[in-house]
Design an enzyme around this catalytic site. Structure first.
Site, PDB file in Angstrom:
ATOM      1  N   LYS A 149      -5.906  21.687 -31.022  1.00 49.31           N
ATOM      2  CA  LYS A 149      -5.969  23.248 -32.071  1.00 49.31           C
ATOM      3  C   LYS A 149      -6.631  23.978 -31.378  1.00 49.31           C
ATOM      4  CE  LYS A 149      -5.351  24.899 -37.030  1.00 49.31           C
ATOM      5  NZ  LYS A 149      -5.485  24.410 -38.486  1.00 49.31           N
ATOM      6  N   ASP A 194      -8.571  18.999 -42.599  1.00 51.24           N
ATOM      7  CA  ASP A 194      -9.463  20.207 -41.200  1.00 51.24           C
ATOM      8  C   ASP A 194     -10.503  19.971 -41.815  1.00 51.24           C
ATOM      9  OD1 ASP A 194      -6.515  21.249 -40.474  1.00 51.24           O
ATOM     10  OD2 ASP A 194      -7.293  22.953 -39.939  1.00 51.24           O
ATOM     11  N   LYS A 196     -10.006  20.198 -32.964  1.00 49.55           N
ATOM     12  CA  LYS A 196      -9.739  21.646 -32.988  1.00 49.55           C
ATOM     13  C   LYS A 196     -10.606  22.656 -32.430  1.00 49.55           C
ATOM     14  CE  LYS A 196      -9.381  24.680 -36.697  1.00 49.55           C
ATOM     15  NZ  LYS A 196      -8.921  24.740 -38.014  1.00 49.55           N
TER      16      LYS A 196
END
Length: 329
Positions: free
Chosen positions: A265, A166, A229
């Protein structure tokens, strides 16, 4: 009758279909992207009230939500013991008696997300489970460390066994409209990830406008992000339904143009089961069933799981229990 839930060994999109290869940066395409805030807000304003599921259907949707959770601990006082307990919760996210009553043997989360130093204990605790380890990287959460160190951090996390990375983008590239720099940054991060799955955190609460969110989403996908995300969870404003609508419509447009499915996400501030249902229904309506799996949809959360487990106990027993009966570890 017990139902074994079958998921890929690692819930990555590239295990089931072609990985997003990215494309050349098309600045004309990026600059044509707009976001109609009033229309976006109208679309989502009444959404939670108009889209509801009850009883067995609600329980089934909540079980689906569990399979899409990146169970996360990103605290300064993380210890190996805490990570081992979190991994045990990832393996069995709901009490065994409730799983038996629901007929959901084998239920598990999508991934466990930790800092780099906790990758080794997380991998050891998850061995044989098929649950991937995700690591936050690139100077999380601000992304302001030297560029060569951010690349090295990714490489070290992949070497340590993280299957998902991430990354955080440099927000200044978005705020100044330097789309070439953002594209090149994410391309470099993607190359450093190698076979690991790259989730690009846009920190949407710090991007100023929904138009910036839409453009940043498109550039990240052009650069080869496997997922986009919303947030680190450390910003003042994290995941919201308006931001989610902008990002998933960008995903839909990118799929229509390229044929590549990019995951989504939402992270930060999603702590209630009813909120999880709203996000799942939005995904179903805007992107369709292929995205309703951990391959292409994740929640970044920890406390969310406790509330979902509490709602499932109510479904089974007819009574609510105290939150402390559903600890994370």
């Amino acid at each position: 009758m017990q139902t074994e839930i079958r998921t890929p060994v690692a819930g990555l999109p590239q295990t089931t279909e072609a990985r997003n290869a990215g494309m050349e940066l098309d600045l004309d395409r990026v600059m044509r992207v707009q976001a109609n805030r009033p229309a976006i807000e109208r679309r989502v304003a009444t959404f939670p009230g108009r889209r509801t599921v009850k009883k067995n259907y609600q329980a089934a949707w909540l079980c689906k939500a569990i399979t899409c959770i990146d169970l996360t601990t990103l605290a300064g006082d993380d210890t190996e013991g805490r990570v081992r307990r979190l991994a045990a919760k990832a393996r069995q996210p709901v009490r065994a008696d409730l799983l038996d009553a629901l007929g959901m043997k084998g239920l598990r989360v999508g991934a466990v997300c930790v800092y780099h130093d906790m990758i080794a204990p997380a991998r050891a605790a998850l061995e044989g489970s098929g649950i991937p380890v995700a690591a936050v990287s690139t100077g999380f959460p601000a992304g302001l460390s030297p560029f060569h160190l951010r690349l090295a951090e990714i490489e070290e996390s992949v070497k340590a066994g993280a299957e998902e990375i991430d990354i955080v983008i440099s927000r200044r590239h978005v705020l100044t409209g330097n789309w070439e720099a953002l594209y090149e940054e994410i391309r470099a991060f993607r190359a450093a990830c190698g076979p690991a799955h790259l989730k690009a955190i846009l920190a949407t609460g710090e991007l100023g406008t929904l138009r910036n969110v839409a453009r940043a989403s498109l550039v990240a996908m052009m650069a080869g992000a496997d997922f986009i995300k919303t947030s680190t969870g450390k910003e003042a404003v994290n995941a919201t339904l308006p931001v989610s609508l902008v990002m998933i419509r960008a995903i839909r447009d990118y799929f229509d143009e390229t044929g590549y499915r990019v995951g989504y996400k939402p992270a930060g501030g999603i702590s209630k089961a009813k909120d999880a249902l709203s996000y799942l229904m939005l995904i179903k309506e805007e992107l369709g069933n292929p995205w309703l799996s951990p391959d292409l949809f994740r929640f970044g959360a920890s406390s969310l799981l406790g509330d979902i487990e509490r709602q499932l106990e109510h479904h089974v027993t007819g009574a609510y229990s105290a939150g402390y009966r559903h600890p994370m570890g």
